[in-house]
Design an enzyme around this catalytic site. Structure first.
Site, PDB file in Angstrom:
ATOM      1  N   ASP B  32      47.343  45.479  26.558  1.00 41.88           N
ATOM      2  CA  ASP B  32      48.173  46.577  27.043  1.00 41.88           C
ATOM      3  C   ASP B  32      49.016  46.135  28.239  1.00 41.88           C
ATOM      4  OD1 ASP B  32      49.224  48.996  27.804  1.00 41.88           O
ATOM      5  OD2 ASP B  32      47.331  49.809  28.564  1.00 41.88           O
ATOM      6  N   SER B  35      48.998  48.612  31.558  1.00 40.93           N
ATOM      7  CA  SER B  35      47.899  48.830  32.496  1.00 40.93           C
ATOM      8  C   SER B  35      47.393  47.454  32.941  1.00 40.93           C
ATOM      9  CB  SER B  35      46.766  49.658  31.852  1.00 40.93           C
ATOM     10  OG  SER B  35      46.127  48.932  30.829  1.00 40.93           O
ATOM     11  N   ASN B  37      43.763  46.795  34.021  1.00 45.13           N
ATOM     12  CA  ASN B  37      42.312  46.565  34.087  1.00 45.13           C
ATOM     13  C   ASN B  37      41.742  46.131  32.744  1.00 45.13           C
ATOM     14  OD1 ASN B  37      42.878  48.718  36.339  1.00 45.13           O
ATOM     15  ND2 ASN B  37      40.910  47.776  36.843  1.00 45.13           N
ATOM     16  N   TRP B  39      38.403  46.724  30.484  1.00 41.80           N
ATOM     17  CA  TRP B  39      37.265  47.634  30.329  1.00 41.80           C
ATOM     18  C   TRP B  39      36.612  47.410  28.977  1.00 41.80           C
ATOM     19  CZ3 TRP B  39      36.719  50.858  34.467  1.00 41.80           C
ATOM     20  CH2 TRP B  39      37.848  51.146  35.223  1.00 41.80           C
ATOM     21  N   TYR B  75      39.049  59.615  30.121  1.00 46.65           N
ATOM     22  CA  TYR B  75      39.391  59.295  28.742  1.00 46.65           C
ATOM     23  C   TYR B  75      39.741  60.538  27.940  1.00 46.65           C
ATOM     24  CZ  TYR B  75      38.701  54.336  27.730  1.00 46.65           C
ATOM     25  OH  TYR B  75      38.848  52.979  27.609  1.00 46.65           O
ATOM     26  N   ASP B 215      56.001  48.395  27.115  1.00 49.04           N
ATOM     27  CA  ASP B 215      54.566  48.690  27.099  1.00 49.04           C
ATOM     28  C   ASP B 215      53.979  48.520  25.701  1.00 49.04           C
ATOM     29  OD1 ASP B 215      52.029  49.620  27.431  1.00 49.04           O
ATOM     30  OD2 ASP B 215      52.582  51.651  28.010  1.00 49.04           O
ATOM     31  N   THR B 218      51.733  51.460  24.306  1.00 44.69           N
ATOM     32  CA  THR B 218      52.316  52.714  23.832  1.00 44.69           C
ATOM     33  C   THR B 218      52.978  52.431  22.503  1.00 44.69           C
ATOM     34  OG1 THR B 218      52.628  53.733  26.000  1.00 44.69           O
ATOM     35  CG2 THR B 218      54.125  54.426  24.268  1.00 44.69           C
TER      36      THR B 218
END
Lengths: 42, 322
Positions: B32, B35, B37, B39, B75, B215, B218
């Site tokens: 992505d 963003s 981070n 996870w 979320y 992005d 998206t």
């Protein structure tokens, strides 16, 4: 050229929820807001 | 904390596999560029929602280093909370050591069960990383794992395979039509200044300039809500974006004019056909910035270009694929 990670094109979560008849419920409970991702960071 | 509602990833279709720990534990993630981070779910998440996903087990990794720092991810269906930890992350054979990442402990809600991905690997700038966590690509650069401080993305239009993220290089077989370099307007997202959006030589939106983010996280083209109606009207769609499938051949190519260059997206790319219905791949959002309204150029745009995300000189390179 460098390390390359292949990306798989798969069913989206929207499509999966649709197939399980859950998309309408999901969108009702969680109105789609594409801005939220960016607002959070700003 | 972080808030990246799951619905942002509702339409995503491109996923890759990474592994974390020693020995490696595999995860399907979204790469992505919107963003920063990393996870993944962890074994501490025992709900049914997590049961359908790979979960990181720290005790099964000899290189894991835990922290007491907690994190929270909104979320959409509730918060996914967890802790931050460090471990070796294998991305495309590159071992990124001491990579900080989030280990989710609570489920984000029942719908996460149906998510086709386990986690998210952010490729944007450290300035927007939650909890100050260093992004994966920043560690790749600082650990000298990449030949050049850039990565590039190709999203295949139709094929199930063929799409990729290339770290540290540019595949010249995808740049035969030349590369146009665009300076970033902010080092947060992969953000550039867009001059206008035109069709048939007429501005249909962003007439006075705006901001645009490239992005991969998206799927569609997200445009200011104030511009959406005009775009729909200009293209003959109704207020829901629905359009006659028979009209596709008469629709104009849309030009995203950036840094003095026009980047075309044809109707075959910006019209989505599904179950006999056609709709425009535009969705509305409202994010004013100091430099103008924000647009998101998602996969619909990226599929038309080989995109180079250059951290060495903070530029985005676009090479037309056709």
């Amino acid at each position: 050229l460098g390390p390359r990670i292949p990306l798989r094109k798969q069913k989206s979560m929207r499509r999966i929820l649709q197939e399980h008849g859950l998309l309408e419920q999901y969108l009702k409970e969680h109105p789609y807001n594409p801005a939220a991702k960016y607002l959070a960071a700003t | 904390s972080s808030a990246e509602p799951l619905q942002n990833y509702l339409n995503n279709e491109y996923f890759g596999t990474i592994s974390i720990g020693t020995p490696g534990q595999e995860f399907t993630v979204i790469f992505d560029t919107g963003s920063s981070n990393l996870w993944v779910p962890s074994v501490y998440c025992s709900s049914q929602a997590c049961s359908n996903h790979n979960r990181f087990n720290p005790s099964a990794s000899s290189t894991y280093v835990g922290t007491n720092d907690s994190v929270s991810i909104a979320y959409g269906t509730g918060s996914m909370t967890g802790v931050l930890g460090y471990d070796t992350v294998d991305v495309a054979g590159l071992d990124v050591v001491n990579q900080i990442f989030g280990l989710a402990e609570t489920e984000p809600g029942d719908f996460f069960y149906y998510s086709p991905f386990d986690g998210i690997l952010g490729l944007a700038f450290p300035s927007i990383a939650s909890s100050g966590a260093t992004p994966v690509f920043d560690n790749m650069m600082s650990e000298n794992l990449v030949a050049e401080d850039l990565f590039s993305v190709y999203l295949s239009n139709n094929d199930q395979s063929g799409s990729f993220v290339l770290f540290g290089g540019i595949d010249s077989s995808y740049t035969t039509n030349g590369i146009t370099w665009i300076p970033l307007s902010a080092e947060t997202y992969w953000q550039v200044t867009m001059d206008s959006v035109t069709a048939d030589n007429q501005a249909i939106a962003c007439a006075s300039g705006c901001q645009a983010i490239v992005d991969t996280g998206t799927s569609l083209l997200a445009v200011p809500s104030s511009a959406l109606g005009n775009i729909q009207a200009s293209l003959g769609a109704d207020s829901n974006g629905q359009i006659s499938c028979g009209a596709i051949s008469t629709l104009p190519t849309i030009y995203f004019n950036i840094n003095g260059n026009g980047f075309p997206v044809p109707p075959s790319a910006y019209v989505i056909q599904s179950n006999g219905y056609c709709s425009l791949a535009f969705e509305g959002l409202n994010i004013p910035t100091e430099s103008g309204e924000l647009w998101i150029l998602g996969d619909v745009f990226i599929r038309e270009y080989y995109v180079i995300f250059n951290r060495a000189n903070n530029m985005v390179g676009l090479s037309p694929l056709s």
